[in-house]
Design an enzyme around this catalytic site. Structure first.
Site, PDB file in Angstrom:
ATOM      1  N   ASP A 138       0.890  -1.169   0.000  1.00  0.00           N
ATOM      2  CA  ASP A 138       0.000   0.000   0.000  1.00  0.00           C
ATOM      3  C   ASP A 138       0.925   1.215   0.000  1.00  0.00           C
ATOM      4  O   ASP A 138       1.757   1.349   0.901  1.00  0.00           O
ATOM      5  CB  ASP A 138      -0.873  -0.040   1.256  1.00  0.00           C
ATOM      6  CG  ASP A 138      -1.802   1.153   1.396  1.00  0.00           C
ATOM      7  OD1 ASP A 138      -1.379   2.290   1.115  1.00  0.00           O
ATOM      8  OD2 ASP A 138      -2.952   0.962   1.813  1.00  0.00           O
ATOM      9  N   CYS A 141       1.191   3.272   3.195  1.00  0.00           N
ATOM     10  CA  CYS A 141       1.529   2.537   4.424  1.00  0.00           C
ATOM     11  C   CYS A 141       2.958   2.869   4.838  1.00  0.00           C
ATOM     12  O   CYS A 141       3.899   2.720   4.051  1.00  0.00           O
ATOM     13  CB  CYS A 141       1.357   1.044   4.161  1.00  0.00           C
ATOM     14  SG  CYS A 141       2.364  -0.061   5.158  1.00  0.00           S
ATOM     15  N   CYS A 144       5.363  -0.005   4.635  1.00  0.00           N
ATOM     16  CA  CYS A 144       5.612  -0.346   3.220  1.00  0.00           C
ATOM     17  C   CYS A 144       6.684   0.582   2.649  1.00  0.00           C
ATOM     18  O   CYS A 144       7.548   0.155   1.880  1.00  0.00           O
ATOM     19  CB  CYS A 144       4.326  -0.210   2.409  1.00  0.00           C
ATOM     20  SG  CYS A 144       3.033  -1.369   2.849  1.00  0.00           S
ATOM     21  N   ARG A 168      -5.164  -0.861   1.439  1.00  0.00           N
ATOM     22  CA  ARG A 168      -5.839  -1.368   2.642  1.00  0.00           C
ATOM     23  C   ARG A 168      -7.254  -0.824   2.805  1.00  0.00           C
ATOM     24  O   ARG A 168      -8.128  -1.514   3.337  1.00  0.00           O
ATOM     25  CB  ARG A 168      -5.013  -1.022   3.884  1.00  0.00           C
ATOM     26  CG  ARG A 168      -3.683  -1.739   3.970  1.00  0.00           C
ATOM     27  CD  ARG A 168      -2.839  -1.169   5.092  1.00  0.00           C
ATOM     28  NE  ARG A 168      -2.583   0.262   4.881  1.00  0.00           N
ATOM     29  CZ  ARG A 168      -2.062   1.064   5.787  1.00  0.00           C
ATOM     30  NH1 ARG A 168      -1.745   0.576   6.990  1.00  0.00           N
ATOM     31  NH2 ARG A 168      -1.846   2.337   5.526  1.00  0.00           N
TER      32      ARG A 168
END
Length: 251
Positions: A138, A141, A144, A168
């Site tokens: 994502d 994120c 991430c 998400r």
């Protein structure tokens, strides 16, 4: 260990006659039709929005593995009155293993084999590719983004990073739109580099796999990002450093 024992006690609390089955026995046991009907009816009566996609024997008598669409896997009693939302573990000669993970691992491996390379954003080593990881990501994120900073180091170790889209918040959200723009960009790798650095990119639309990959992640048991899946179907949830991933992927 305390958490593990607590989960075991919860399973035993379902009934006084929960008898572990062997792997061979599980394979030959069909789901009792009355249990299937009772479990589905129970969930539908209280939560009609829940869609049950599959009910299977769990390896424990009178306890069934229930898979929900875009939701968790739970363990339900045969009458549908009780369920455990969590993991169950099997103790065998191989050690202690998650029942759900044991089930999902070969499924993930088969699903991954069907993904086209052009449907992923791939960062490949300059030299020999010694291993690979699939990463459900994502772009908004934080972890991430942190993992993305490790990609050059992973590539230097000979590990190929294959990104799949997993917004998400779901399909049709601002994050989803950003990811579509990255996959549709003239240079997807540069686009995802920018997004993970917090920089905007030009909005674009095209035929893209993000919605399908979001659904695929749910099938594989992804509940958060980054979700890292190895080529053998094993899942490593959450952020791990390049050094930690190197030990798992290359050994």
């Amino acid at each position: 260990m305390k958490m593990f024992l607590r989960r075991v006690l919860l399973v035993l609390a379902f009934a006084g006659m929960l008898i572990p089955l062997t792997g061979q026995a599980v394979a030959s046991v069909m789901v009792d039709k009355a249990a299937d009907t009772a479990i589905r009816a129970s969930f539908k009566a209280t939560r009609p929005d829940i869609v049950i996609t599959q009910i299977e024997v769990s390896g424990v008598a009178n306890l069934y593995l229930v898979t929900m669409q875009n939701g968790p896997t739970v363990y339900a009693s045969a009458d549908g009155r009780y369920f455990i939302a969590g993991d169950m573990f099997e103790i065998s000669a191989a050690g202690i293993e998650s029942v759900a993970e044991k089930k999902l691992k070969p499924v993930r491996k088969e699903l991954l084999a069907q993904i086209k390379r052009e449907d992923m954003i791939i960062f490949s080593p300059e030299g020999e590719t010694k291993g690979a990881i699939y990463v459900f990501t994502d772009v908004d994120c934080g972890y991430c983004r942190k993992l993305h900073q490790e990609v050059p180091q992973l590539n230097a170790m000979g590990i190929e990073v294959r990104y799949l889209g997993y917004p998400r918040a779901g399909v049709g959200t601002p994050t989803y739109d950003k990811m579509v723009s990255a996959w549709c960009a003239d240079d997807p790798k540069s686009a995802i580099d920018s997004l993970k650095a917090g920089a905007p990119i030009d909005p674009k639309k095209c035929s893209n796999p993000i919605a399908e990959e979001y659904q695929l992640g749910s099938q594989m048991g992804v509940t958060g990002t980054p979700a890292i899946v190895l080529e053998d179907g094993s899942m490593i949830p959450g952020y791990k450093t390049a050094a930690q991933l190197g030990v798992v992927v290359l050994n």
